[in-house]
Enzyme design. Structure first.
Site, PDB file in Angstrom:
ATOM      1  N   SER A 181       6.567  17.971  19.379  1.00  0.00           N
ATOM      2  CA  SER A 181       5.923  16.683  19.643  1.00  0.00           C
ATOM      3  C   SER A 181       4.575  16.908  20.342  1.00  0.00           C
ATOM      4  O   SER A 181       3.686  17.540  19.753  1.00  0.00           O
ATOM      5  CB  SER A 181       6.883  15.802  20.461  1.00  0.00           C
ATOM      6  OG  SER A 181       6.441  14.463  20.499  1.00  0.00           O
ATOM      7  N   ASP A 223      10.703   9.419  10.936  1.00  0.00           N
ATOM      8  CA  ASP A 223      10.154   9.547  12.283  1.00  0.00           C
ATOM      9  C   ASP A 223       9.196   8.385  12.558  1.00  0.00           C
ATOM     10  O   ASP A 223       8.175   8.250  11.880  1.00  0.00           O
ATOM     11  CB  ASP A 223       9.423  10.877  12.413  1.00  0.00           C
ATOM     12  CG  ASP A 223       9.088  11.241  13.858  1.00  0.00           C
ATOM     13  OD1 ASP A 223       8.881  10.319  14.662  1.00  0.00           O
ATOM     14  OD2 ASP A 223       9.032  12.443  14.160  1.00  0.00           O
ATOM     15  N   HIS A 253      12.632  11.312  15.225  1.00  0.00           N
ATOM     16  CA  HIS A 253      11.845  12.231  16.035  1.00  0.00           C
ATOM     17  C   HIS A 253      12.706  13.276  16.747  1.00  0.00           C
ATOM     18  O   HIS A 253      12.169  14.176  17.399  1.00  0.00           O
ATOM     19  CB  HIS A 253      11.038  11.421  17.068  1.00  0.00           C
ATOM     20  CG  HIS A 253       9.859  12.154  17.628  1.00  0.00           C
ATOM     21  ND1 HIS A 253       8.815  12.593  16.835  1.00  0.00           N
ATOM     22  CD2 HIS A 253       9.552  12.539  18.892  1.00  0.00           C
ATOM     23  CE1 HIS A 253       7.908  13.196  17.595  1.00  0.00           C
ATOM     24  NE2 HIS A 253       8.341  13.191  18.840  1.00  0.00           N
TER      25      HIS A 253
END
Length: 204
Positions: free
Chosen positions: A105, A155, A186
């Protein structure tokens, strides 16, 4: 910048000339998030895990943003340069056989940004759920780099079209790019862990 310019955890390789693995946490994580995972992934490697020095409502990050998916590009540029200096200092000290990056991320985003700016620093990178919401300039020095991207087809933070665009860009630069999807969002799923293990197992 020096090897101490970020708060970080480090494990030095038992022998000289082993790989050096940098691991970068996601928003709200810290230097512990992927440290043990990295140790298990490449036991012989040195591990460096920095903590992001930006706080967003108390959550550690590697650069500022003004909204979900909206980056402060000036801040990103400054912090990319600072992280690159930190990485270069550790690389000079360790003298590794290769340098590998893994980020999730926000950590994937700073790793990708460093690679785009100074591609000589990393030989291989694993980008878990990256989001690069701009069109990077051509970077011929990415030619021959190995990159794994993992992502969720649902996501909500990293739209699949942007993930695909990043993979296409890296491929166009000559990077050996592998894009692995899972059907979720995610979160990191076991299929991603398996893909990471396969990726690392091909060269370590």
């Amino acid at each position: 910048m020096s090897v101490k310019s970020y708060n970080h955890r480090i494990h030095k390789a038992d022998q000289p000339g082993k790989p050096l693995l940098f691991v970068f946490h996601g928003t709200g994580g810290d230097e512990n998030q992927f440290f043990d995972f990295g140790r298990g992934l490449i036991p012989a490697a040195g591990i460096v895990s920095p903590r992001g020095d930006v706080l967003e409502h108390g959550a550690a990050r590697f650069f500022r943003r003004t909204g979900e998916g909206v980056y402060d590009m000036d801040d990103l540029s400054r912090r990319t340069a600072a992280m690159a200096d930190f990485i270069r200092a550790h690389k000079a000290e360790a003298q590794p056989s290769k340098v590998i990056g893994l980020g999730y991320s926000n950590g994937a985003n700073i790793l990708a940004s460093v690679m785009l700016a100074q591609p000589d620093l990393f030989d291989e990178a694993m980008l878990l759920h990256p989001l690069i919401p701009w069109q990077p300039a051509p970077q011929p020095a990415l030619n021959g780099k190995r990159v794994l991207i993992t992502a969720g087809q649902s996501d909500p933070i990293c739209p699949p079209a942007m993930t695909q665009a990043l993979a296409d860009y890296l491929t166009a630069q000559g990077a050996n790019t592998d894009l692995v999807w899972h059907p979720g969002g995610h979160e990191i799923q076991q299929s991603e862990v398996a893909a990471i293990e396969r990726f690392v197992g091909e060269t370590v």
